[in-house]
Motif scaffolding. Structure first.
Motif, PDB file in Angstrom:
ATOM      1  N   LEU A 224       0.812  -1.219   0.000  1.00  0.00           N
ATOM      2  CA  LEU A 224       0.000   0.000   0.000  1.00  0.00           C
ATOM      3  C   LEU A 224       0.847   1.270   0.000  1.00  0.00           C
ATOM      4  O   LEU A 224       0.313   2.365  -0.098  1.00  0.00           O
ATOM      5  CB  LEU A 224      -0.930   0.016   1.222  1.00  0.00           C
ATOM      6  CG  LEU A 224      -2.073  -0.993   1.209  1.00  0.00           C
ATOM      7  CD1 LEU A 224      -2.813  -0.966   2.522  1.00  0.00           C
ATOM      8  CD2 LEU A 224      -3.008  -0.724   0.047  1.00  0.00           C
ATOM      9  N   VAL A 225       2.167   1.102   0.099  1.00  0.00           N
ATOM     10  CA  VAL A 225       3.065   2.258   0.200  1.00  0.00           C
ATOM     11  C   VAL A 225       3.927   2.435  -1.046  1.00  0.00           C
ATOM     12  O   VAL A 225       4.043   3.535  -1.583  1.00  0.00           O
ATOM     13  CB  VAL A 225       3.975   2.128   1.447  1.00  0.00           C
ATOM     14  CG1 VAL A 225       4.954   3.281   1.519  1.00  0.00           C
ATOM     15  CG2 VAL A 225       3.149   2.028   2.710  1.00  0.00           C
ATOM     16  N   ASP A 226       4.544   1.363  -1.515  1.00  0.00           N
ATOM     17  CA  ASP A 226       5.496   1.446  -2.625  1.00  0.00           C
ATOM     18  C   ASP A 226       4.764   1.430  -3.970  1.00  0.00           C
ATOM     19  O   ASP A 226       4.040   0.473  -4.271  1.00  0.00           O
ATOM     20  CB  ASP A 226       6.480   0.277  -2.574  1.00  0.00           C
ATOM     21  CG  ASP A 226       7.302   0.277  -1.291  1.00  0.00           C
ATOM     22  OD1 ASP A 226       7.515   1.375  -0.724  1.00  0.00           O
ATOM     23  OD2 ASP A 226       7.721  -0.817  -0.842  1.00  0.00           O
ATOM     24  N   PRO A 227       4.970   2.458  -4.786  1.00  0.00           N
ATOM     25  CA  PRO A 227       4.294   2.494  -6.088  1.00  0.00           C
ATOM     26  C   PRO A 227       4.894   1.488  -7.066  1.00  0.00           C
ATOM     27  O   PRO A 227       6.082   1.191  -7.016  1.00  0.00           O
ATOM     28  CB  PRO A 227       4.515   3.926  -6.571  1.00  0.00           C
ATOM     29  CG  PRO A 227       5.712   4.403  -5.832  1.00  0.00           C
ATOM     30  CD  PRO A 227       5.769   3.652  -4.541  1.00  0.00           C
ATOM     31  N   ALA A 228       4.047   0.979  -7.937  1.00  0.00           N
ATOM     32  CA  ALA A 228       4.501   0.097  -9.014  1.00  0.00           C
ATOM     33  C   ALA A 228       5.198   0.958 -10.073  1.00  0.00           C
ATOM     34  O   ALA A 228       4.979   2.172 -10.135  1.00  0.00           O
ATOM     35  CB  ALA A 228       3.316  -0.637  -9.619  1.00  0.00           C
ATOM     36  N   PRO A 229       6.028   0.342 -10.902  1.00  0.00           N
ATOM     37  CA  PRO A 229       6.680   1.116 -11.969  1.00  0.00           C
ATOM     38  C   PRO A 229       5.630   1.783 -12.868  1.00  0.00           C
ATOM     39  O   PRO A 229       4.663   1.145 -13.273  1.00  0.00           O
ATOM     40  CB  PRO A 229       7.467   0.067 -12.754  1.00  0.00           C
ATOM     41  CG  PRO A 229       7.619  -1.085 -11.827  1.00  0.00           C
ATOM     42  CD  PRO A 229       6.426  -1.054 -10.907  1.00  0.00           C
ATOM     43  N   ASN A 230       5.804   3.067 -13.109  1.00  0.00           N
ATOM     44  CA  ASN A 230       4.936   3.837 -14.001  1.00  0.00           C
ATOM     45  C   ASN A 230       3.488   3.956 -13.497  1.00  0.00           C
ATOM     46  O   ASN A 230       2.591   4.282 -14.268  1.00  0.00           O
ATOM     47  CB  ASN A 230       4.973   3.236 -15.410  1.00  0.00           C
ATOM     48  CG  ASN A 230       4.701   4.280 -16.468  1.00  0.00           C
ATOM     49  OD1 ASN A 230       4.855   5.471 -16.243  1.00  0.00           O
ATOM     50  ND2 ASN A 230       4.282   3.820 -17.631  1.00  0.00           N
ATOM     51  N   GLU A 231       3.246   3.684 -12.229  1.00  0.00           N
ATOM     52  CA  GLU A 231       1.882   3.704 -11.690  1.00  0.00           C
ATOM     53  C   GLU A 231       1.221   5.074 -11.819  1.00  0.00           C
ATOM     54  O   GLU A 231       0.068   5.177 -12.230  1.00  0.00           O
ATOM     55  CB  GLU A 231       1.882   3.276 -10.218  1.00  0.00           C
ATOM     56  CG  GLU A 231       0.506   3.330  -9.584  1.00  0.00           C
ATOM     57  CD  GLU A 231       0.488   2.883  -8.137  1.00  0.00           C
ATOM     58  OE1 GLU A 231      -0.545   3.082  -7.496  1.00  0.00           O
ATOM     59  OE2 GLU A 231       1.496   2.339  -7.644  1.00  0.00           O
TER      60      GLU A 231
END
Length: 193
Positions: free
Chosen positions: A109-116
């Motif tokens: 819930l904290v770390d964004p996915a690549p290109n999110e």
């Protein structure tokens, strides 16, 4: 995404864009009242909702839009507020009894996915365009229905003088060096070269 904002009310959460008259997206209606909402500061598609039944819901629009990603019972009392830390790992959740619960979120819930952020932006823009198209269709449908209600020869409360209309149309085409035949229209009295 600065031009998009989140509201709660009517037993659901709604996402808006400043240019639209209505919401572009909304959650399903909840069985309990929603009292507060907060975007995740680190994930563009994640937001949190406080419920009156003591649960905190996390929605993740990057992975799925039709159901809650996580629902956690925080208190036996109604939740009244949620504030997420700037780094996105911690949230303070307040309840009706004055208790503040500090929650630690998982990395998902904290770390964004690549290109999110870009993909969520594209999704929000797509939904905005869809809503604008629906508004336009609604206006056109209302206009067509209004025109049907007008007596014959009257459009929007004004009568069109057919003779003046054809005269102006001829002038327009002759200034362009065209005839009505060029465009599939039939202009009587205009010589076609």
């Amino acid at each position: 995404h600065v031009k998009f904002f989140l509201t709660v009310g009517d037993w659901c959460a709604k996402m808006w864009m400043e240019e639209l008259k209505g919401p572009m997206l909304q959650t399903p209606y909840y069985p309990s009242f929603i009292s507060d909402a907060s975007w995740s500061p680190t994930r563009a598609g994640v937001f949190f909702l406080c419920r009156q039944d003591g649960r905190l819901d996390a929605w993740d629009y990057f992975y799925r839009m039709n159901e809650v990603a996580l629902s956690q019972q925080v208190s036996d009392r109604a939740l009244t507020s949620v504030t997420v830390q700037a780094q996105g790992k911690l949230a303070a959740v307040g309840d009706a009894g004055g208790t503040i619960t500090l929650m630690h979120f998982c990395d998902g819930l904290v770390d964004p996915a690549p290109n999110e952020k870009n993909l969520i932006g594209v999704m929000f823009e797509r939904e905005t365009k869809r809503e604008k198209s629906l508004e336009q269709i609604k206006k056109q449908t209302a206009g067509a229905q209004e025109q049907k209600k007008q007596p014959d020869g009257a459009a929007g409360g004004m009568v069109i003088d057919e003779e003046k209309f054809h005269e102006r149309e001829k002038e327009f085409f002759s200034e362009l060096g065209m005839s009505g035949v060029d465009l599939g229209t039939n202009l009587s009295g205009l010589k076609v070269s």
